[in-house]
Design an enzyme around this catalytic site. Structure first.
Site, PDB file in Angstrom:
ATOM      1  N   LEU A 147      34.001  39.511  46.757  1.00  0.00           N
ATOM      2  CA  LEU A 147      34.491  39.536  48.231  1.00  0.00           C
ATOM      3  C   LEU A 147      35.935  38.804  48.732  1.00  0.00           C
ATOM      4  O   LEU A 147      36.012  38.196  49.531  1.00  0.00           O
ATOM      5  CB  LEU A 147      33.456  39.540  49.352  1.00  0.00           C
ATOM      6  N   ARG A 149      40.376  39.032  48.345  1.00  0.00           N
ATOM      7  CA  ARG A 149      41.367  39.901  49.115  1.00  0.00           C
ATOM      8  C   ARG A 149      41.039  41.460  48.813  1.00  0.00           C
ATOM      9  O   ARG A 149      41.117  42.264  49.742  1.00  0.00           O
ATOM     10  CB  ARG A 149      42.740  39.555  48.489  1.00  0.00           C
ATOM     11  N   ILE A 150      40.856  41.811  47.609  1.00  0.00           N
ATOM     12  CA  ILE A 150      40.669  43.056  47.239  1.00  0.00           C
ATOM     13  C   ILE A 150      39.243  43.579  47.459  1.00  0.00           C
ATOM     14  O   ILE A 150      38.927  44.793  48.031  1.00  0.00           O
ATOM     15  CB  ILE A 150      40.932  43.368  45.935  1.00  0.00           C
ATOM     16  N   ARG A 170      30.288  32.923  45.152  1.00  0.00           N
ATOM     17  CA  ARG A 170      29.646  31.663  45.113  1.00  0.00           C
ATOM     18  C   ARG A 170      29.556  31.029  46.568  1.00  0.00           C
ATOM     19  O   ARG A 170      28.725  30.119  46.631  1.00  0.00           O
ATOM     20  CB  ARG A 170      30.475  30.995  44.025  1.00  0.00           C
ATOM     21  N   ARG A 227      38.029  42.846  36.034  1.00  0.00           N
ATOM     22  CA  ARG A 227      38.072  42.501  34.605  1.00  0.00           C
ATOM     23  C   ARG A 227      36.962  43.068  33.814  1.00  0.00           C
ATOM     24  O   ARG A 227      35.911  43.007  34.048  1.00  0.00           O
ATOM     25  CB  ARG A 227      38.370  40.966  34.492  1.00  0.00           C
ATOM     26  N   GLU A 256      41.224  45.617  26.182  1.00  0.00           N
ATOM     27  CA  GLU A 256      42.062  46.688  26.378  1.00  0.00           C
ATOM     28  C   GLU A 256      43.241  46.687  25.536  1.00  0.00           C
ATOM     29  O   GLU A 256      43.590  45.650  25.202  1.00  0.00           O
ATOM     30  CB  GLU A 256      42.468  46.344  27.777  1.00  0.00           C
ATOM     31  N   HIS A 274      43.177  51.359  33.186  1.00  0.00           N
ATOM     32  CA  HIS A 274      43.509  50.131  34.009  1.00  0.00           C
ATOM     33  C   HIS A 274      44.650  50.521  34.755  1.00  0.00           C
ATOM     34  O   HIS A 274      45.879  50.066  34.721  1.00  0.00           O
ATOM     35  CB  HIS A 274      44.049  48.958  33.087  1.00  0.00           C
TER      36      HIS A 274
HETATM   37  O1  A2R Z   1      32.871  32.690  44.302  1.00  0.00           O
HETATM   38  P1  A2R Z   1      33.965  32.690  45.282  1.00  0.00           P
HETATM   39  O2  A2R Z   1      33.475  32.280  46.605  1.00  0.00           O
HETATM   40  O3  A2R Z   1      35.127  31.605  44.778  1.00  0.00           O
HETATM   41  O4  A2R Z   1      34.625  34.124  45.672  1.00  0.00           O
HETATM   42  C1  A2R Z   1      35.457  34.750  44.850  1.00  0.00           C
HETATM   43  C2  A2R Z   1      34.701  35.654  43.919  1.00  0.00           C
HETATM   44  N1  A2R Z   1      34.393  35.041  42.526  1.00  0.00           N
HETATM   45  C3  A2R Z   1      33.155  35.098  42.246  1.00  0.00           C
HETATM   46  N2  A2R Z   1      31.919  35.380  42.594  1.00  0.00           N
HETATM   47  C4  A2R Z   1      30.703  35.358  41.873  1.00  0.00           C
HETATM   48  N3  A2R Z   1      30.787  34.608  40.946  1.00  0.00           N
HETATM   49  C5  A2R Z   1      31.890  34.071  40.184  1.00  0.00           C
HETATM   50  N4  A2R Z   1      31.637  33.407  39.177  1.00  0.00           N
HETATM   51  C6  A2R Z   1      33.231  34.094  41.051  1.00  0.00           C
HETATM   52  N5  A2R Z   1      34.335  33.910  40.619  1.00  0.00           N
HETATM   53  C7  A2R Z   1      35.042  34.356  41.924  1.00  0.00           C
HETATM   54  O5  A2R Z   1      35.736  36.773  43.459  1.00  0.00           O
HETATM   55  C8  A2R Z   1      36.350  35.781  45.731  1.00  0.00           C
HETATM   56  O6  A2R Z   1      35.403  36.319  46.537  1.00  0.00           O
HETATM   57  C9  A2R Z   1      36.813  36.820  44.717  1.00  0.00           C
HETATM   58  C10 A2R Z   1      38.043  36.544  44.031  1.00  0.00           C
HETATM   59  O7  A2R Z   1      38.867  36.957  45.209  1.00  0.00           O
HETATM   60  P2  A2R Z   1      40.488  36.669  45.027  1.00  0.00           P
HETATM   61  O8  A2R Z   1      40.729  35.292  44.655  1.00  0.00           O
HETATM   62  O9  A2R Z   1      41.022  36.897  46.549  1.00  0.00           O
HETATM   63  O10 A2R Z   1      40.921  37.758  44.264  1.00  0.00           O
HETATM   64  P3  A2R Z   1      41.553  39.059  44.534  1.00  0.00           P
HETATM   65  O11 A2R Z   1      43.099  39.114  44.930  1.00  0.00           O
HETATM   66  O12 A2R Z   1      40.715  39.893  45.208  1.00  0.00           O
HETATM   67  O13 A2R Z   1      41.618  39.743  42.947  1.00  0.00           O
HETATM   68  C11 A2R Z   1      40.563  39.843  42.243  1.00  0.00           C
HETATM   69  C12 A2R Z   1      40.727  40.006  40.863  1.00  0.00           C
HETATM   70  C13 A2R Z   1      42.009  39.384  39.904  1.00  0.00           C
HETATM   71  O14 A2R Z   1      41.610  38.194  39.696  1.00  0.00           O
HETATM   72  C14 A2R Z   1      42.258  40.587  38.869  1.00  0.00           C
HETATM   73  O15 A2R Z   1      41.167  40.020  37.883  1.00  0.00           O
HETATM   74  C15 A2R Z   1      41.563  42.029  39.604  1.00  0.00           C
HETATM   75  O16 A2R Z   1      41.097  41.414  40.788  1.00  0.00           O
HETATM   76  O17 A2R Z   1      42.932  42.754  39.876  1.00  0.00           O
END
Ligand code: A2R
Length: 313
Positions: A147, A149-150, A170, A227, A256, A274
């Site tokens: 949860l 940005r996206i 997390r 991803r 991909e 994608h």
């Molecule tokens: O776990 P947290 O509290 O850091 O929350 C992040 C979550 N996240 C995870 N949740 C569960 N288990 C994990 N191992 C884990 N790693 C990360 O994913 C956070 O809520 C979310 C990522 O959000 P943002 O950093 O704001 O990324 P955004 O801009 O929403 O883009 C997400 C992905 C990109 O990295 C590209 O792979 C794709 O969407 O376009």
């Protein structure tokens, strides 16, 4: 400046006004880097191959890697940070578009959009009558994995469809009105739909495993717009094939643009190449930000949107 992958005419125009732009020859990378690596101060990366550690090592004068896209798992950030190289990405400008894609893919998957289209165009409507009924999303519980940005933009858009939103990250976000699950498998058990919008990389590799898929169950729907690496793809294909998982809508894949033939053959899988952020408008905004990160750094020493690991640099 070295271009890894491709750039639009608009980006090339903006970059050409400030930098001498070199293209990385795909078939001759090592020779090219051995000859010109020392001249390169800036990299724009938009390709699948990204910027691995050995490429960074081959550019001793490198100052910035600007990643076109919010996900930067194809750039070796640890190596960049260790060498004092700034890494930037393009967050926020694509939230709305990718969230639209998530909603579109969920509705298309639940409502059999592509199968119904094929029902008509193949002549079955005329020959066999109405297409089979699909399932409504109204009243279902949608679990969002990631949860950020996206993910949050997706949750907000889904409100009008009469669904209940829950999420797993997390770290709990106290400011959101949705129930948080500490455990992904527990959340999947309590959901009709699981939408994955987490970054790639070691922390999320295969996080949607057999246990999560089976917890989602025979009526469950998996949507992945984050991803491909987050899903155990062989387990997903097996579960879709033998009915342990209902349906999947996927915009991203493990390798991909190579999508397994078994996955493409499944009627309960709705697949996109994608295209989450792939509109003219959003790609222009991403391109402008990717370029501005380079030009701003060149002019001031600070980029606009560094990745989290580089914010203190
Ligand atoms: O776990 P947290 O509290 O850091 O929350 C992040 C979550 N996240 C995870 N949740 C569960 N288990 C994990 N191992 C884990 N790693 C990360 O994913 C956070 O809520 C979310 C990522 O959000 P943002 O950093 O704001 O990324 P955004 O801009 O929403 O883009 C997400 C992905 C990109 O990295 C590209 O792979 C794709 O969407 O376009």
């Amino acid at each position: 400046m070295l271009l890894v992958g491709s750039a639009t005419e608009r980006m090339l125009g903006q970059l050409g006004a400030v930098f001498e732009v070199l293209d990385l020859p795909e078939d001759n990378r090592d020779k090219f880097l051995a000859e010109r690596g020392g001249d390169i101060g800036y990299v724009l990366s938009s390709g699948h191959g990204g910027v691995p550690a050995e490429m960074i090592a081959a550019m001793p004068s490198l100052r910035v890697i600007s990643n076109f896209g919010v996900g930067y798992d194809a750039v070796d950030v640890a190596e960049a940070v260790a060498r004092g190289v700034m890494v930037t990405h393009t967050p926020d400008v694509l939230n709305d578009e990718v969230a639209n894609t998530a909603v579109m893919l969920l509705l298309a998957t639940a409502r059999n959009l592509l199968a119904d289209n094929a029902w008509l165009t193949s002549g079955r409507w005329r020959e066999q009558g109405n297409a089979p009924l699909s399932r409504s999303v109204r009243g279902s519980t949608v679990g969002i994995l990631g949860l950020g940005r996206i993910g949050l933009a997706t949750a907000e858009k889904l409100a009008v469809f009469g669904v209940d939103i829950v999420y797993h990250t997390r770290t709990r976000r106290d400011e959101v009105p949705y129930r948080h699950y500490d455990d992904l498998t527990d959340m999947a058990r309590g959901c009709d739909v699981l939408i994955s919008i987490v970054p790639g990389g070691a922390g999320t590799e295969g996080i949607i495993n057999r246990a999560v898929i089976e917890a989602l169950g025979p009526e469950g729907i998996l949507i992945n717009i984050g991803r491909g690496s987050a899903v155990d793809e062989p387990e997903l294909i097996a579960a879709l094939s033998d009915g342990r998982l209902g349906k999947a809508g996927l915009d991203v894949f493990a390798d991909e643009p190579n999508v397994p033939a078994e996955l493409m053959a499944l009627e309960n899988a709705t697949l996109l190449p994608h295209v989450g952020s792939a509109t003219v408008e959003t790609r222009a905004a991403m391109g402008d930000l990717a370029v501005e990160n380079l030009t701003r750094f060149q002019a001031t020493g600070k980029p606009v949107t560094p990745v989290a690991e580089c914010r203190g640099m």
